[in-house]
Design a protein around this motif. Structure first.
Motif, PDB file in Angstrom:
ATOM      1  N   CYS A   1      36.229  46.417  34.481  1.00 28.96           N
ATOM      2  CA  CYS A   1      37.369  45.498  34.575  1.00 28.96           C
ATOM      3  C   CYS A   1      37.620  45.057  36.017  1.00 28.96           C
ATOM      4  CB  CYS A   1      38.623  46.161  34.011  1.00 28.96           C
ATOM      5  SG  CYS A   1      38.613  46.425  32.223  1.00 28.96           S
ATOM      6  N   LEU A   2      37.548  45.999  36.941  1.00 27.61           N
ATOM      7  CA  LEU A   2      37.830  45.679  38.342  1.00 27.61           C
ATOM      8  C   LEU A   2      36.772  44.738  38.924  1.00 27.61           C
ATOM      9  CD1 LEU A   2      39.028  49.188  39.594  1.00 27.61           C
ATOM     10  CD2 LEU A   2      40.437  47.169  39.152  1.00 27.61           C
ATOM     11  N   ILE A   3      35.499  44.984  38.590  1.00 30.04           N
ATOM     12  CA  ILE A   3      34.445  44.100  39.094  1.00 30.04           C
ATOM     13  C   ILE A   3      34.551  42.726  38.445  1.00 30.04           C
ATOM     14  CG2 ILE A   3      31.957  43.719  39.272  1.00 30.04           C
ATOM     15  CD1 ILE A   3      31.565  46.705  39.375  1.00 30.04           C
ATOM     16  N   MET A   4      34.782  42.694  37.133  1.00 28.39           N
ATOM     17  CA  MET A   4      34.927  41.419  36.437  1.00 28.39           C
ATOM     18  C   MET A   4      36.085  40.616  37.013  1.00 28.39           C
ATOM     19  SD  MET A   4      33.866  39.350  34.021  1.00 28.39           S
ATOM     20  CE  MET A   4      32.905  40.280  32.825  1.00 28.39           C
ATOM     21  N   GLY A   5      37.200  41.286  37.271  1.00 28.18           N
ATOM     22  CA  GLY A   5      38.368  40.589  37.785  1.00 28.18           C
ATOM     23  C   GLY A   5      38.244  40.183  39.241  1.00 28.18           C
ATOM     24  N   ALA A   6      37.802  41.133  40.091  1.00 24.16           N
ATOM     25  CA  ALA A   6      37.762  40.871  41.531  1.00 24.16           C
ATOM     26  C   ALA A   6      36.589  39.990  41.933  1.00 24.16           C
ATOM     27  CB  ALA A   6      37.696  42.196  42.292  1.00 24.16           C
ATOM     28  N   LEU A   7      35.450  40.109  41.232  1.00 22.59           N
ATOM     29  CA  LEU A   7      34.246  39.369  41.622  1.00 22.59           C
ATOM     30  C   LEU A   7      34.088  38.063  40.837  1.00 22.59           C
ATOM     31  CD1 LEU A   7      31.653  39.416  43.366  1.00 22.59           C
ATOM     32  CD2 LEU A   7      30.508  40.549  41.467  1.00 22.59           C
ATOM     33  N   ALA A   8      34.182  38.138  39.506  1.00 26.13           N
ATOM     34  CA  ALA A   8      33.960  36.943  38.682  1.00 26.13           C
ATOM     35  C   ALA A   8      35.246  36.156  38.416  1.00 26.13           C
ATOM     36  CB  ALA A   8      33.324  37.343  37.353  1.00 26.13           C
TER      37      ALA A   8
END
Length: 445
Positions: free
Chosen positions: A65-72
């Motif tokens: 969730c954090l990578i999806m939100g912060a990166l994408a």
């Protein structure tokens, strides 16, 4: 901070606010937090430590969730996938007799392949090459597979030597007391939980699944079917599953097929969810998903991290659509879900108190949603309908997602060939069908 969040997540550009994104994140979390209970229950049947899998589930979901939100910057949440955890436990570990450590290694390798394929655009090529009928049949077949697991686990369906299976009894004889019967509470409570979830969903109650699970658990306490001692405790140790992957004999014939199935199922599940939720949020541009590589990277890294922590494949959740419906348009929604997943780490006693028959209604209910995909199949074209039907029914009847997918590929190629429509079969489908046929002939099912 408000200005920073606005700039970083492009809130104004997407016509949303911090409050809207936080509420959307909470909505998504409530619709999918059942996984922190269901996933440990499912994988513990493979011999894995419940507490360690609980922690791995929460952390891998948070990472995704954090990578999806912060990166994408997409409002799409991730967690260990339903269907994939069932395949891990019931097909690979219990069905094939593969140690769960080796199965985790297979998940890890499939995640590495995902990362490589995401950057090389092979992933999009594979998705585009597979016929729509098989894509939809795979999803629907997994729904039937989950339903069978739920019915079997709750005693609604039991074994029978004459007919293979039959319906369980609503009353059970009391041992040592002829003519005396007692209600089959696990079966009755599982059915009750299912109807609770369905009714709550009909009235659009947020968190219908988790309410149904907890409601059945509370009813089971006075019946002495489970014990409920406390809600909060220290975070369980991850040692029993952390970095326990075993790569020995991983690349033998049967296990290569296992890696392929992990890869294939997550491939269509994740890509379909990404596109579907983004479409509902109005985030597609000319029918395509911008920043697709970043979204696929988040998915891939979550799979690798989850395997290292001790859980089956992590994938985007279709429940993210509930957050989108609540106004979520940016990655702040996904980040909110990630933070809430981490907060779950201290609630392991609550998860452990949930009996298996309380999670069965959730599996059965999810099966309904996955079966919806069958409506997208062209049932008027027998060359599409027959392979799709075989894909769907082979999954529950052979108790193997892999065998269902294999029969789908093989039958699609054969039916098209025999009907004089071999040109309709993409080269990639021919290749996969031949590989599956060779696998069955030389290595067995």
């Amino acid at each position: 901070m408000q200005s920073f969040l606005d700039r970083y997540f492009k809130l104004s550009e997407n016509k949303t606010t911090i409050r809207t994104e936080l509420m959307a994140g909470l909505t998504t979390f409530l619709t999918m937090c059942y996984i922190v209970v269901v996933n440990p229950h499912t994988l513990s049947q493979a011999g894995m430590d419940f507490g360690a899998v609980f922690v791995a589930t929460c952390i891998s979901a948070a990472i995704g969730c954090l990578i999806m939100g912060a990166l994408a910057n997409y409002p799409i949440a991730l967690a260990p996938g339903m269907g994939l955890n069932a395949y891990f436990t019931f097909s690979v570990v219990k069905g094939m007799g593969v140690p769960w450590q080796v199965a985790l290694a297979a998940v890890f390798v499939s995640g590495i392949i995902f990362i490589l394929f995401s950057f090389l655009k092979v992933r999009e090529m594979l998705v585009n090459a597979l016929p729509m009928s098989l894509k939809m049949a795979i999803a629907a077949g997994i729904g039937l597979f989950l339903a069978l697991i739920a019915l079997k686990g709750s005693g609604v369906v039991v074994g029978n030597e004459a007919t293979l299976v039959h319906m369980g009894e609503f009353r059970l004889p009391v041992e040592g007391q002829p003519g005396v019967y007692t209600p089959n509470w696990p079966m009755l409570l599982a059915l009750l939980g299912f109807f609770i979830i369905v009714v709550l969903d009909y009235f659009r109650v947020r968190g219908a699944i988790i309410i149904g699970i907890l409601g059945v658990t509370l009813l089971a306490v006075p019946l002495e079917l489970t014990r409920f001692e406390r809600v909060v405790s220290a975070i369980p140790s991850m040692a029993p599953t952390f970095m326990q992957m075993d790569f020995n004999h991983l690349f033998s014939g049967s296990l290569i097929a296992v890696i392929f199935v992990f890869f294939l199922v997550d491939l269509f599940d994740s890509t379909g969810t990404l596109v579907g939720v983004a479409h509902r949020a109005g985030l597609l541009e000319n029918g395509k998903l911008p920043r697709l590589k970043k979204a696929l990277f988040a998915d891939s890294v979550a799979i690798v991290a989850g395997a290292a922590l001790g859980t089956s494949s992590t994938t985007p959740y279709v429940e993210s659509a509930s957050g989108v419906a609540a106004g979520g348009r940016t990655g702040l929604t996904a980040v909110t879900v990630g933070v809430l997943m981490l907060a779950c780490l201290w609630f392991s006693p609550l998860a452990e108190a949930v009996p298996a028959f309380a999670t069965a209604p959730a599996l059965l209910y999810i099966g309904i949603h996955m079966m919806r995909s069958a409506t997208e199949i062209d049932w008027n074209d027998m060359t599409e309908a027959a392979p799709a039907f075989l894909t769907m029914v082979f999954m529950p009847f052979s108790y193997s997602i892999a065998d269902g997918i294999a029969m789908g590929f093989i039958s699609y190629a054969l039916v098209k060939l025999c009907c004089g429509r071999s040109r309709d079969v993409p080269p990639m489908v021919w290749g996969v069908a031949v590989l599956w046929a060779l696998k069955f002939w030389f290595l067995g099912a």
